[in-house]
Scaffold this motif. Sequence first.
Motif, PDB file in Angstrom:
ATOM      1  N   ILE A  67       0.845  -1.206   0.000  1.00 25.29           N
ATOM      2  CA  ILE A  67       0.000   0.000   0.000  1.00 25.29           C
ATOM      3  C   ILE A  67       0.876   1.250   0.000  1.00 25.29           C
ATOM      4  O   ILE A  67       0.648   2.209  -0.738  1.00 25.29           O
ATOM      5  N   HIS A  68       1.929   1.206   0.823  1.00 25.49           N
ATOM      6  CA  HIS A  68       2.831   2.347   0.942  1.00 25.49           C
ATOM      7  C   HIS A  68       3.533   2.630  -0.399  1.00 25.49           C
ATOM      8  O   HIS A  68       3.525   3.751  -0.895  1.00 25.49           O
ATOM      9  N   SER A  69       4.098   1.600  -0.984  1.00 21.79           N
ATOM     10  CA  SER A  69       4.834   1.837  -2.233  1.00 21.79           C
ATOM     11  C   SER A  69       3.866   2.162  -3.375  1.00 21.79           C
ATOM     12  O   SER A  69       4.189   2.932  -4.274  1.00 21.79           O
ATOM     13  N   TRP A  70       2.680   1.609  -3.311  1.00 23.50           N
ATOM     14  CA  TRP A  70       1.676   1.924  -4.330  1.00 23.50           C
ATOM     15  C   TRP A  70       1.305   3.403  -4.300  1.00 23.50           C
ATOM     16  O   TRP A  70       1.192   4.058  -5.325  1.00 23.50           O
ATOM     17  N   ASN A  71       1.150   3.952  -3.086  1.00 26.02           N
ATOM     18  CA  ASN A  71       0.828   5.368  -2.934  1.00 26.02           C
ATOM     19  C   ASN A  71       1.901   6.270  -3.515  1.00 26.02           C
ATOM     20  O   ASN A  71       1.619   7.239  -4.221  1.00 26.02           O
ATOM     21  N   ILE A  72       3.156   5.951  -3.190  1.00 27.45           N
ATOM     22  CA  ILE A  72       4.280   6.759  -3.667  1.00 27.45           C
ATOM     23  C   ILE A  72       4.348   6.687  -5.191  1.00 27.45           C
ATOM     24  O   ILE A  72       4.473   7.700  -5.878  1.00 27.45           O
ATOM     25  N   GLU A  73       4.235   5.472  -5.694  1.00 31.96           N
ATOM     26  CA  GLU A  73       4.295   5.241  -7.137  1.00 31.96           C
ATOM     27  C   GLU A  73       3.164   5.973  -7.863  1.00 31.96           C
ATOM     28  O   GLU A  73       3.352   6.584  -8.907  1.00 31.96           O
ATOM     29  N   ARG A  74       1.986   5.944  -7.260  1.00 36.62           N
ATOM     30  CA  ARG A  74       0.820   6.568  -7.866  1.00 36.62           C
ATOM     31  C   ARG A  74       1.015   8.096  -7.979  1.00 36.62           C
ATOM     32  O   ARG A  74       0.751   8.688  -9.018  1.00 36.62           O
ATOM     33  N   LEU A  75       1.500   8.702  -6.895  1.00 40.00           N
ATOM     34  CA  LEU A  75       1.707  10.145  -6.923  1.00 40.00           C
ATOM     35  C   LEU A  75       2.771  10.541  -7.945  1.00 40.00           C
ATOM     36  O   LEU A  75       2.654  11.560  -8.621  1.00 40.00           O
ATOM     37  N   ARG A  76       3.796   9.672  -8.062  1.00 39.23           N
ATOM     38  CA  ARG A  76       4.843   9.943  -9.036  1.00 39.23           C
ATOM     39  C   ARG A  76       4.236   9.915 -10.449  1.00 39.23           C
ATOM     40  O   ARG A  76       4.502  10.775 -11.277  1.00 39.23           O
ATOM     41  N   ARG A  77       3.394   8.931 -10.681  1.00 42.91           N
ATOM     42  CA  ARG A  77       2.739   8.807 -11.985  1.00 42.91           C
ATOM     43  C   ARG A  77       1.879  10.027 -12.303  1.00 42.91           C
ATOM     44  O   ARG A  77       1.880  10.536 -13.409  1.00 42.91           O
ATOM     45  N   LEU A  78       1.143  10.501 -11.299  1.00 43.71           N
ATOM     46  CA  LEU A  78       0.249  11.640 -11.526  1.00 43.71           C
ATOM     47  C   LEU A  78       1.040  12.912 -11.801  1.00 43.71           C
ATOM     48  O   LEU A  78       0.647  13.741 -12.622  1.00 43.71           O
ATOM     49  N   ARG A  79       2.183  13.064 -11.103  1.00 48.47           N
ATOM     50  CA  ARG A  79       3.043  14.228 -11.356  1.00 48.47           C
ATOM     51  C   ARG A  79       3.563  14.178 -12.781  1.00 48.47           C
ATOM     52  O   ARG A  79       3.541  15.167 -13.499  1.00 48.47           O
ATOM     53  N   GLU A  80       4.010  12.991 -13.174  1.00 48.79           N
ATOM     54  CA  GLU A  80       4.541  12.821 -14.526  1.00 48.79           C
ATOM     55  C   GLU A  80       3.490  13.080 -15.574  1.00 48.79           C
ATOM     56  O   GLU A  80       3.753  13.637 -16.627  1.00 48.79           O
ATOM     57  N   ALA A  81       2.261  12.649 -15.286  1.00 44.39           N
ATOM     58  CA  ALA A  81       1.162  12.851 -16.226  1.00 44.39           C
ATOM     59  C   ALA A  81       0.823  14.338 -16.348  1.00 44.39           C
ATOM     60  O   ALA A  81       0.184  14.758 -17.301  1.00 44.39           O
ATOM     61  N   GLY A  82       1.280  15.122 -15.351  1.00 42.65           N
ATOM     62  CA  GLY A  82       1.113  16.572 -15.443  1.00 42.65           C
ATOM     63  C   GLY A  82      -0.142  17.122 -14.779  1.00 42.65           C
ATOM     64  O   GLY A  82      -0.506  18.264 -15.018  1.00 42.65           O
ATOM     65  N   TRP A  83      -0.807  16.328 -13.958  1.00 44.35           N
ATOM     66  CA  TRP A  83      -1.994  16.853 -13.260  1.00 44.35           C
ATOM     67  C   TRP A  83      -1.582  17.976 -12.333  1.00 44.35           C
ATOM     68  O   TRP A  83      -0.639  17.844 -11.559  1.00 44.35           O
ATOM     69  N   ARG A  84      -2.289  19.071 -12.420  1.00 41.97           N
ATOM     70  CA  ARG A  84      -1.913  20.291 -11.733  1.00 41.97           C
ATOM     71  C   ARG A  84      -1.823  20.138 -10.214  1.00 41.97           C
ATOM     72  O   ARG A  84      -0.902  20.637  -9.581  1.00 41.97           O
ATOM     73  N   LYS A  85      -2.791  19.428  -9.625  1.00 40.60           N
ATOM     74  CA  LYS A  85      -2.775  19.276  -8.175  1.00 40.60           C
ATOM     75  C   LYS A  85      -1.636  18.366  -7.712  1.00 40.60           C
ATOM     76  O   LYS A  85      -1.138  18.521  -6.607  1.00 40.60           O
ATOM     77  N   ALA A  86      -1.231  17.409  -8.550  1.00 45.29           N
ATOM     78  CA  ALA A  86      -0.141  16.501  -8.183  1.00 45.29           C
ATOM     79  C   ALA A  86       1.199  17.215  -8.239  1.00 45.29           C
ATOM     80  O   ALA A  86       2.154  16.836  -7.567  1.00 45.29           O
ATOM     81  N   ARG A  87       1.279  18.259  -9.042  1.00 46.80           N
ATOM     82  CA  ARG A  87       2.552  18.975  -9.210  1.00 46.80           C
ATOM     83  C   ARG A  87       2.775  19.991  -8.113  1.00 46.80           C
ATOM     84  O   ARG A  87       3.870  20.515  -7.954  1.00 46.80           O
TER      85      ARG A  87
END
Length: 146
Positions: A125-145
């Motif tokens: 769960i922990h690594s999934w969360n970190i990985e997910r946020l990294r993916r969203l930042r890369e995808a360029g979602w404004r709130k994730a950045r």
Amino acid sequence: MCVEVSRTCKCGKNKIQFHLRDNVLTPEAIAGLFCPECPGDVPFDHETMLMDNDWIIEYDMILAKTLVEKRLGVGQVKVTPQYLFDRGYGAWLEIYPGERMDIDAEKKEIIALAAIDSRQYLRRIHSWNIERLRRLREAGWRKARM
Ligand SMILES: [Zn+2]
């Protein structure tokens, strides 16, 4: 208390929830929503619209400016769509529209692990969360950045 408000995009395919932090804006200030599949017959207007990964939020800027000035008394701040979104006064409730559904689908498999091996479950769960946020930042979602 924060008001939650939802808007259906122009083509009608998506109903998305918004979060209006501190009730600075009223729901009417969210004037429109366009998903990536909405017909592109409305020209993008930088003065009133914000684009987040091909999703567009349209604000009633006259109303929004009036409300921000009345409730925050910040006459020196330039009220723009970016300001409204980044301050959370009128932004997605989630990090991006539809996030909750994606999370539920992705989590299902990991949650099944909880019954079998709780330590491994917590690690996953922990690594999934970190990985997910990294993916969203890369995808360029404004709130994730932010
Ligand atoms: Zn649409």
